[in-house]
Design an enzyme around this catalytic site. Structure first.
Site, PDB file in Angstrom:
ATOM      1  N   CYS A 162       0.817  -1.250   0.402  1.00 13.60           N
ATOM      2  CA  CYS A 162       0.048   0.186   0.486  1.00 13.60           C
ATOM      3  C   CYS A 162       0.897   1.687   0.619  1.00 13.60           C
ATOM      4  O   CYS A 162       1.371   1.548   1.351  1.00 13.60           O
ATOM      5  CB  CYS A 162      -0.745  -0.423   0.944  1.00 13.60           C
ATOM      6  SG  CYS A 162      -1.620  -1.820   1.417  1.00 13.60           S
ATOM      7  N   LEU A 163       1.408   1.560  -1.051  1.00 11.00           N
ATOM      8  CA  LEU A 163       1.878   3.241  -1.079  1.00 11.00           C
ATOM      9  C   LEU A 163       0.783   4.006  -2.060  1.00 11.00           C
ATOM     10  O   LEU A 163       0.928   4.953  -1.931  1.00 11.00           O
ATOM     11  CB  LEU A 163       3.503   2.339  -2.518  1.00 11.00           C
ATOM     12  CG  LEU A 163       4.264   3.623  -2.815  1.00 11.00           C
ATOM     13  CD1 LEU A 163       4.603   4.265  -1.190  1.00 11.00           C
ATOM     14  CD2 LEU A 163       4.948   3.129  -3.558  1.00 11.00           C
ATOM     15  N   GLU A 180      -0.900   6.804  -3.252  1.00 11.77           N
ATOM     16  CA  GLU A 180      -1.954   7.721  -3.185  1.00 11.77           C
ATOM     17  C   GLU A 180      -2.395   8.677  -4.044  1.00 11.77           C
ATOM     18  O   GLU A 180      -2.411   8.746  -4.976  1.00 11.77           O
ATOM     19  CB  GLU A 180      -1.582   8.069  -1.747  1.00 11.77           C
ATOM     20  CG  GLU A 180      -1.401   7.484  -0.647  1.00 11.77           C
ATOM     21  CD  GLU A 180      -0.780   8.565  -0.061  1.00 11.77           C
ATOM     22  OE1 GLU A 180      -0.353   9.902   0.476  1.00 11.77           O
ATOM     23  OE2 GLU A 180       0.057   7.497   1.191  1.00 11.77           O
ATOM     24  N   SER A 238       3.643   8.251  -9.254  1.00 15.44           N
ATOM     25  CA  SER A 238       5.276   7.386  -9.634  1.00 15.44           C
ATOM     26  C   SER A 238       6.041   8.551  -8.405  1.00 15.44           C
ATOM     27  O   SER A 238       7.221   7.809  -7.965  1.00 15.44           O
ATOM     28  CB  SER A 238       5.322   8.881 -11.174  1.00 15.44           C
ATOM     29  OG  SER A 238       5.035   8.700 -12.063  1.00 15.44           O
ATOM     30  N   GLU A 278       3.879  -0.499 -11.043  1.00 18.07           N
ATOM     31  CA  GLU A 278       5.433  -0.879 -10.627  1.00 18.07           C
ATOM     32  C   GLU A 278       6.368   0.122 -11.058  1.00 18.07           C
ATOM     33  O   GLU A 278       7.832  -0.196 -11.780  1.00 18.07           O
ATOM     34  CB  GLU A 278       5.670  -2.025 -10.637  1.00 18.07           C
ATOM     35  CG  GLU A 278       4.759  -2.848  -9.684  1.00 18.07           C
ATOM     36  CD  GLU A 278       5.875  -4.231  -9.446  1.00 18.07           C
ATOM     37  OE1 GLU A 278       7.338  -4.326 -10.050  1.00 18.07           O
ATOM     38  OE2 GLU A 278       5.418  -5.058  -8.470  1.00 18.07           O
TER      39      GLU A 278
HETATM   40  S1  MYA Z   1       2.647  -0.370  -6.582  1.00 16.16           S
HETATM   41  C1  MYA Z   1       2.905   0.893  -6.325  1.00 16.16           C
HETATM   42  C2  MYA Z   1       4.896   1.067  -7.464  1.00 16.16           C
HETATM   43  N1  MYA Z   1       5.150   2.809  -7.122  1.00 16.16           N
HETATM   44  C3  MYA Z   1       5.925   2.798  -8.101  1.00 16.16           C
HETATM   45  O1  MYA Z   1       6.912   2.141  -8.619  1.00 16.16           O
HETATM   46  C4  MYA Z   1       6.676   4.097  -8.043  1.00 16.16           C
HETATM   47  C5  MYA Z   1       7.806   4.810  -8.265  1.00 16.16           C
HETATM   48  N2  MYA Z   1       7.971   5.601  -8.531  1.00 16.16           N
HETATM   49  C6  MYA Z   1       9.873   5.515  -8.334  1.00 16.16           C
HETATM   50  O2  MYA Z   1      10.289   4.700  -8.133  1.00 16.16           O
HETATM   51  C7  MYA Z   1      10.941   6.329  -7.317  1.00 16.16           C
HETATM   52  O3  MYA Z   1       9.670   7.456  -6.581  1.00 16.16           O
HETATM   53  C8  MYA Z   1      11.756   7.524  -8.238  1.00 16.16           C
HETATM   54  C9  MYA Z   1      12.749   7.415  -7.693  1.00 16.16           C
HETATM   55  C10 MYA Z   1      12.340   6.222  -9.210  1.00 16.16           C
HETATM   56  C11 MYA Z   1      10.918   7.462  -9.053  1.00 16.16           C
HETATM   57  N3  MYA Z   1      16.288   1.750  -6.195  1.00 16.16           N
HETATM   58  O4  MYA Z   1      15.525  11.436  -4.745  1.00 16.16           O
HETATM   59  P1  MYA Z   1      15.953  10.400  -5.278  1.00 16.16           P
HETATM   60  C12 MYA Z   1      17.895   5.523  -3.677  1.00 16.16           C
HETATM   61  C13 MYA Z   1      17.232   1.717  -4.610  1.00 16.16           C
HETATM   62  O5  MYA Z   1      15.801  10.098  -6.478  1.00 16.16           O
HETATM   63  P2  MYA Z   1      13.090  10.223  -5.978  1.00 16.16           P
HETATM   64  C14 MYA Z   1       1.717  -0.916  -7.938  1.00 16.16           C
HETATM   65  O6  MYA Z   1       2.111  -0.016  -9.315  1.00 16.16           O
HETATM   66  C15 MYA Z   1      18.344   6.878  -3.723  1.00 16.16           C
HETATM   67  O7  MYA Z   1      19.314   6.537  -4.296  1.00 16.16           O
HETATM   68  N4  MYA Z   1      17.516   3.142  -4.142  1.00 16.16           N
HETATM   69  O8  MYA Z   1      13.854   9.453  -5.138  1.00 16.16           O
HETATM   70  C16 MYA Z   1       0.962  -2.466  -8.008  1.00 16.16           C
HETATM   71  C17 MYA Z   1      18.647   8.419  -2.688  1.00 16.16           C
HETATM   72  O9  MYA Z   1      18.891   7.032  -1.574  1.00 16.16           O
HETATM   73  P3  MYA Z   1      20.007   8.521  -0.921  1.00 16.16           P
HETATM   74  C18 MYA Z   1      16.572   4.005  -4.693  1.00 16.16           C
HETATM   75  O10 MYA Z   1      12.510  11.405  -6.713  1.00 16.16           O
HETATM   76  C19 MYA Z   1       2.045  -2.921  -9.307  1.00 16.16           C
HETATM   77  C20 MYA Z   1      16.823   7.693  -2.364  1.00 16.16           C
HETATM   78  O11 MYA Z   1      15.837   6.957  -2.768  1.00 16.16           O
HETATM   79  C21 MYA Z   1      15.898   3.659  -5.896  1.00 16.16           C
HETATM   80  O12 MYA Z   1      11.820  10.198  -4.800  1.00 16.16           O
HETATM   81  C22 MYA Z   1       1.346  -4.777  -8.319  1.00 16.16           C
HETATM   82  C23 MYA Z   1      16.086   8.925  -3.021  1.00 16.16           C
HETATM   83  O13 MYA Z   1      15.744   9.263  -4.132  1.00 16.16           O
HETATM   84  C24 MYA Z   1      16.020   2.170  -6.365  1.00 16.16           C
HETATM   85  N5  MYA Z   1      14.905   1.762  -7.220  1.00 16.16           N
HETATM   86  O14 MYA Z   1      12.278   8.609  -6.981  1.00 16.16           O
HETATM   87  C25 MYA Z   1       1.882  -5.287  -9.212  1.00 16.16           C
HETATM   88  N6  MYA Z   1      15.644   5.088  -6.203  1.00 16.16           N
HETATM   89  O15 MYA Z   1      19.710   9.421  -0.353  1.00 16.16           O
HETATM   90  C26 MYA Z   1       2.003  -7.140  -9.096  1.00 16.16           C
HETATM   91  C27 MYA Z   1      15.278   5.893  -5.152  1.00 16.16           C
HETATM   92  O16 MYA Z   1      21.186   7.151   0.043  1.00 16.16           O
HETATM   93  C28 MYA Z   1       3.189  -7.846  -9.333  1.00 16.16           C
HETATM   94  N7  MYA Z   1      16.139   4.998  -4.333  1.00 16.16           N
HETATM   95  O17 MYA Z   1      21.224   8.531  -2.049  1.00 16.16           O
HETATM   96  C29 MYA Z   1       3.550  -8.637 -10.609  1.00 16.16           C
HETATM   97  C30 MYA Z   1       4.477  -9.400 -10.952  1.00 16.16           C
HETATM   98  C31 MYA Z   1       4.703  -9.552 -12.372  1.00 16.16           C
HETATM   99  C32 MYA Z   1       3.356 -11.777 -11.965  1.00 16.16           C
HETATM  100  C33 MYA Z   1       3.658 -12.352 -10.883  1.00 16.16           C
HETATM  101  C34 MYA Z   1       2.685 -13.915 -10.667  1.00 16.16           C
HETATM  102  C35 MYA Z   1       2.802 -14.833  -9.567  1.00 16.16           C
END
Ligand code: MYA
Length: 600
Positions: free
Chosen positions: A192-193, A195, A200, A408
């Protein structure tokens, strides 16, 4: 080190704005080659084994790509085979995707069958009630699920790929012992992320949790939207802002914290199932939290660490999508080959304990969702009118597939994420080099190493980075083309860093092209790696795989060259400016600017 605060990405076509919180460009060298006085940026120049990350420095970091991972031992293979057979039988004899789509839920016998198969607890350790599978074993089973019913895939995936994944990754022994047996035993989980005002831009959520006066609970208030399994979940990983004292300034700031929330805590309700275009049988709902009392021991991963917890869960989950979508594209053999190769490469990397795969996971998610969409569309086209009819099943697959480019992390955001993260890494190294020049005697080694690389390249004596030692002899030519692309890519990144400095965050046209070049380079490397392994093993399909890898690499490197040319050509940059102006006009007019030719 500084944060570039919000940037607003204006999506021209959708006429919609997506704010991204502080996409950090802290280490990007500025156009004037300003060298910060501060010591090296936190973690920025630490060694990173990611193949993609190192592309941004024009370097080949081969460890995670060559040789193609082969991580299953005999026992794991046998276990997997024992699971594949009943899984395939279940999908051919019990589950009915068309019925699930019509009734907009997974029918009872199928749902029960999935629980009985253990399909909801594939990676939970055996001692806690699950099947204890590795990522590679998981990927193989997910491939079967995805090939049969994507809606069922989401029900399963929302539960284990993201719903309780945080407990697996970050849970304390007590949290694992308490919750994992339950999620194996008919209690659904959800992640639950998202909102209403934060999709994004995951860091800007508004849901809050405050410590109770006695310090024993957090009190949670807020709401979430589009939560897969949200209407059924008993156990939720919920992200909320919490007040945290900044150790440096002593000031209280809001930071995201992850919590394990049980519906049974009280105050948790949900809305009706959303009406969706596809994956209709999966449940999607709003979830509301009204003064929910969460025991402090249910903080997951530490107070204030929730953003990282969320990102790591998503990194982990994104590769699952690549695994789930490969099978749909059997007819388009090359895309299928590359998608599948990526999925198993990343699962192999994860199983070998790599922590450096977040860019690769993002690429695989984008690549797989776009490849599957393209192939499904082509399949409908090939079948003509029949493809458009419900009975062929393709229209359902197309509806089901559409969401994969959105959730995602939208593919647009993930492209920016890949490009900016890589540029930040390259920028940090460039800055380190600039710093080294301030104290040349102390840093002679580094300076000579870099200088010789550059000089040799400039006078044309250079060999670009080479992949020859990694690939099979039959693939040397393709590998050499790819190595040249990597070299050109590294040069382009350097040019971009020097030209734009930190303002590169605003150059989305450029970032997109760089991301696309990254996708092409990584996908080719993965294909060459797998085909090399096949050639060495000498299996029946080896020559077929060689051809696919060669054909893919040729096309991909041509696309890389085209994208890099666009990035550096004045004429194209001028066109980007025009397009940006067109978009602004459309925003301003809130629609089409001109009247129709009749002016009526
Ligand atoms: S669930 C909801 C999905 N939501 C999202 O995916 C949100 C997308 N947004 C983002 O990913 C981030 O907010 C973005 C960056 C990329 C935009 N790994 O200031 P920052 C660290 C590790 O750049 P922001 C759904 O959809 C970064 O190094 N660390 O961040 C349901 C920094 O660290 P530090 C990371 O500009 C789906 C800090 O975070 C990463 O705010 C259902 C801040 O960084 C990363 N990736 O945002 C699916 N990114 O401060 C079901 C950033 O230490 C599953 N950082 O330098 C289906 C599967 C398939 C089937 C399976 C069957 C069994």
């Amino acid at each position: 080190m500084f944060r570039v605060a919000r940037i607003v990405i204006q999506q021209q076509v959708k006429c919609e704005t997506i704010p991204i919180r502080s996409l950090k460009m802290s280490a990007v060298a500025s156009a004037q080659a300003q060298v910060a006085e501060k010591p090296r940026a936190k973690g920025a120049t630490q060694e990173d084994y990611s193949f993609v990350m190192n592309l941004f420095r024009g370097q080949i970091e081969a460890r995670q790509v060559f040789p193609y991972p082969n991580v299953l031992n005999e026992e794991q293979r046998d276990t997997l085979q024992m699971l594949i057979d009943p899984c395939e039988k279940f999908f051919s004899e019990v589950n009915n995707p068309s019925k699930n789509d019509t009734i907009e839920k997974v029918d009872e016998p199928s749902l029960n069958g999935l629980w009985e198969l253990g399909a909801f607890s594939l990676q939970v350790p055996q001692e806690l009630g699950g099947l204890g599978l590795s990522n590679t074993q998981y990927a193989r089973l997910v491939e079967i699920v995805g090939a049969n019913d994507l809606g069922v895939g989401i029900t399963l995936g929302a539960h284990q790929s993201i719903g309780f994944k945080g407990i697996l990754l970050f849970g304390t022994p007590e949290q694992k012992a308490k919750y994992l047996p339950r999620v194996c035993n008919k209690e659904f989980a959800a992640f639950c992320l998202t909102e209403p005002s934060s999709g994004s831009d995951a860091g800007s959520i508004k849901t809050r949790a405050e410590l109770s006066p006695d310090g024993k609970h957090f009190i949670l208030n807020g709401s979430k939207i589009w939560i897969s399994n949200g209407g059924m979940a008993e156990i939720m990983t919920v992200f909320a802002q919490t007040p945290v004292q900044d150790p440096k300034t002593g000031k209280t700031v809001d930071k995201v914290t992850a919590f394990i929330v049980e519906r049974a805590f009280g105050g948790v309700t949900n809305g009706p199932p959303e009406k969706k275009m596809g994956i209709k049988c999966s449940n999607t709902a709003e979830v509301y939290y009204d003064n929910v009392k969460i025991p402090i021991e249910n903080v997951l991963g530490g107070v204030g660490n929730g953003f990282k917890v969320a990102m790591n869960i998503l990194n982990n989950g994104r590769f699952g999508m690549a695994a789930a979508l490969s099978e749909k594209i059997a007819k388009m053999a090359m895309l299928h080959y590359v998608t599948e190769s990526m999925a198993y490469m990343i699962s192999g990397n994860m199983d070998s304990g790599s922590q450096h795969y977040h860019l690769e996971a993002a690429i695989s998610k984008c690549f797989a969702s776009e490849a599957a969409w393209y192939v499904c569309d082509e399949a409908i086209q090939i079948m003509g009118g029949m493809g458009f009819m419900k009975e062929t099943g393709l229209e359902r697959i197309m509806r089901d597939l559409r969401i994969f480019r959105i959730f995602e992390g939208t593919n647009d955001i993930l492209r920016l994420f890949v490009a900016l993260t890589g540029i930040q890494y390259a920028g940090a190294h460039l800055k380190e080099l600039q710093n080294a020049f301030k104290h040349p005697t102390a840093n002679l080694g580094l300076i000579f190493e870099e200088a010789s690389k550059r000089v040799v390249r400039k006078v044309g004596l250079s060999s670009p980075p080479s992949m020859d030692q990694y690939v099979h002899n039959d693939l040397l030519q393709a590998a050499s083309e790819l190595a040249k692309s990597i070299d050109s890519f590294g040069e382009s990144i350097e040019m971009v860093l020097i030209k734009y400095g930190k303002s590169i965050v605003n150059e989305q046209y450029i970032l997109n092209r760089l991301a696309n070049a990254t996708f092409d380079i990584y996908s080719s490397a993965v294909a060459l790696s797998r085909a090399s392994a096949a050639l060495r093993a000498g299996g029946e399909s080896a020559q077929h795989e060689r051809q696919m890898a060669e054909a893919w690499t040729l096309e991909a490197t041509q696309r890389v060259a085209a994208n890099l040319k666009i990035v550096s050509s004045g004429r194209n940059l001028d066109n980007f400016t025009k397009m940006s102006s067109i978009a602004k006009n459309v925003f301003k007019a809130e629609g089409v600017v001109q009247l129709n030719p009749l002016k009526l």
